[in-house]
Design an enzyme around this catalytic site. Sequence first.
Site, mmCIF file in Angstrom:
data_model
loop_
_atom_site.group_PDB
_atom_site.id
_atom_site.type_symbol
_atom_site.label_atom_id
_atom_site.label_comp_id
_atom_site.label_asym_id
_atom_site.label_seq_id
_atom_site.Cartn_x
_atom_site.Cartn_y
_atom_site.Cartn_z
ATOM 1 N N GLU A 127 -12.395 -15.056 11.892
ATOM 2 C CA GLU A 127 -12.562 -14.436 10.570
ATOM 3 C C GLU A 127 -12.297 -15.424 9.427
ATOM 4 O OE1 GLU A 127 -9.851 -11.226 9.611
ATOM 5 O OE2 GLU A 127 -11.101 -10.553 7.954
ATOM 6 N N ARG A 170 -9.787 -1.430 4.628
ATOM 7 C CA ARG A 170 -9.670 -0.618 3.411
ATOM 8 C C ARG A 170 -10.817 0.373 3.237
ATOM 9 N NH1 ARG A 170 -8.445 -5.692 -0.356
ATOM 10 N NH2 ARG A 170 -9.428 -6.656 1.460
ATOM 11 N N SER A 229 -14.304 -5.492 4.681
ATOM 12 C CA SER A 229 -14.757 -4.853 3.436
ATOM 13 C C SER A 229 -14.293 -5.635 2.212
ATOM 14 C CB SER A 229 -14.347 -3.383 3.380
ATOM 15 O OG SER A 229 -12.974 -3.190 3.574
ATOM 16 N N GLY A 230 -13.179 -6.300 2.291
ATOM 17 C CA GLY A 230 -12.804 -7.306 1.308
ATOM 18 C C GLY A 230 -12.369 -6.837 -0.061
ATOM 19 N N GLY A 231 -12.238 -5.506 -0.250
ATOM 20 C CA GLY A 231 -11.839 -5.024 -1.576
ATOM 21 C C GLY A 231 -13.024 -4.526 -2.389
ATOM 22 N N LYS A 233 -16.248 -12.467 12.195
ATOM 23 C CA LYS A 233 -15.952 -11.441 11.185
ATOM 24 C C LYS A 233 -16.015 -12.137 9.842
ATOM 25 C CE LYS A 233 -12.409 -8.123 9.722
ATOM 26 N NZ LYS A 233 -11.524 -7.062 10.196
ATOM 27 N N ARG A 247 0.830 -1.221 0.000
ATOM 28 C CA ARG A 247 0.000 0.000 0.000
ATOM 29 C C ARG A 247 0.859 1.264 0.000
ATOM 30 N NH1 ARG A 247 -4.822 -2.187 3.975
ATOM 31 N NH2 ARG A 247 -5.203 -4.037 2.709
ATOM 32 N N SER A 257 -16.056 -4.127 10.610
ATOM 33 C CA SER A 257 -14.677 -4.163 11.094
ATOM 34 C C SER A 257 -13.788 -3.962 9.869
ATOM 35 C CB SER A 257 -14.378 -5.512 11.764
ATOM 36 O OG SER A 257 -13.004 -5.623 12.067
HETATM 37 P P1 13P Z 1 -10.644 -5.176 4.731
HETATM 38 O O1 13P Z 1 -11.787 -4.434 5.340
HETATM 39 O O2 13P Z 1 -9.690 -4.315 3.978
HETATM 40 O O3 13P Z 1 -11.089 -6.369 3.956
HETATM 41 O O4 13P Z 1 -9.762 -5.747 5.924
HETATM 42 C C1 13P Z 1 -10.357 -6.331 6.996
HETATM 43 C C2 13P Z 1 -9.405 -7.216 7.664
HETATM 44 O O5 13P Z 1 -9.194 -7.117 8.845
HETATM 45 C C3 13P Z 1 -8.748 -8.242 6.873
HETATM 46 O O6 13P Z 1 -8.277 -9.238 7.725
#
Ligand code: 13P
Length: 346
Positions: free
Chosen positions: A177, A294, A261-263, A219, A33, A291
């Site tokens: 998660e 990004r 958020s996952g991208g 999560k 990043r 949670s």
């Molecule tokens: P993102 O919201 O960017 O997907 O990250 C969450 C996270 O904690 C990934 O493990």
Amino acid sequence: MNEKILTDTVARLVTPPKGILAIDEGTKTCAGRFEKLGVPNTEEKRREYRELLITAPGIEQFISGYILFDETIRQKAKNGVTFTSILQSKGIEIGIKVDAGPLDFTDHPGEKVTSGLEGLSERLKEYKKLGATFAKWRAVYTIGEAVPTAACMKKNAEIFVKYVELCQEEGIVPIVEPEILMDGDHSLEKCYEVTSVNLQVVFDALKAAKVFLPGLILKTNMILPGKDSKVAVFNREIAQSTVRCLKEKVPAEIGGIVFLSGGQKDEDAVINLDLMHQSLIGPLPWPLSFSYSRAIQNPVLRTWGQNPGQVTRAQMLLVAAARNCSLASVGKYQHEDFKKLSRHPQ
Ligand code: 13P
């Protein structure tokens, strides 16, 4: 195990209208990043960036907990005050990523199992002394022709069980998660199917081990088409599919659910959560919040990366993004602030 300590922490983490901010990127993820913005990936630069995130004025109105990385939980602000005491003074819970990342799953090409159980008990004790009240462990699954396999899902579920048991023994709330990645061109229906099967496997294992379900937080990913899918999908479809899948597969007694958020596009992560809380879907059995890393950090990192002097501006963007998520966590984002706050400069 002290169940009350666990449920009290859960309540502080997932009581509306707050959610969690993940700033637990490892050094390699930071490198990727920072590189894009021409920022050197040094320990000092990472510290400087995290200081901005941790000291943002007013963030505690919207964020209940920060998930930190091992390096960050030990760092201090420029004035010498530890990051942990700054968070505590704002009433923000301290979380810590405790897995050591995904490793190749032997004899299963393209699949990963999460490492980090070795020495975890000692590390948890140390993190607790440093102020941590919750932890995070992530497993990743790619959707492909023949993956994820039942063997991979079972293996990661067994590892989740050990992690949860160790955390709860220490009075630390475990965030579990299992992330179905957006990589690929799969359909929303395929993501639904895989997420659904995997959640069943994870909760079957946790229930069989008799862990304390109200003292853990899930999560998870939303139900989304792969990022290379050409099929257009409405936000409402994502929200409804996600809630349906979670209602079918997640025990009502767990402490809460938060999303990664996952991208997704930043704003989609907010709109989808907002839509999940709209009344047409009906009441939910667990608190349902965010949670994000990004979806909250993107505009902040861009602004700071392009102009490290603009700390105040970057902090305002952080608080605005967190506020949007907070509104979405109670279904009030679109009604009140859709136009006004969602268009912060990208
Ligand atoms: P993102 O919201 O960017 O997907 O990250 C969450 C996270 O904690 C990934 O493990």
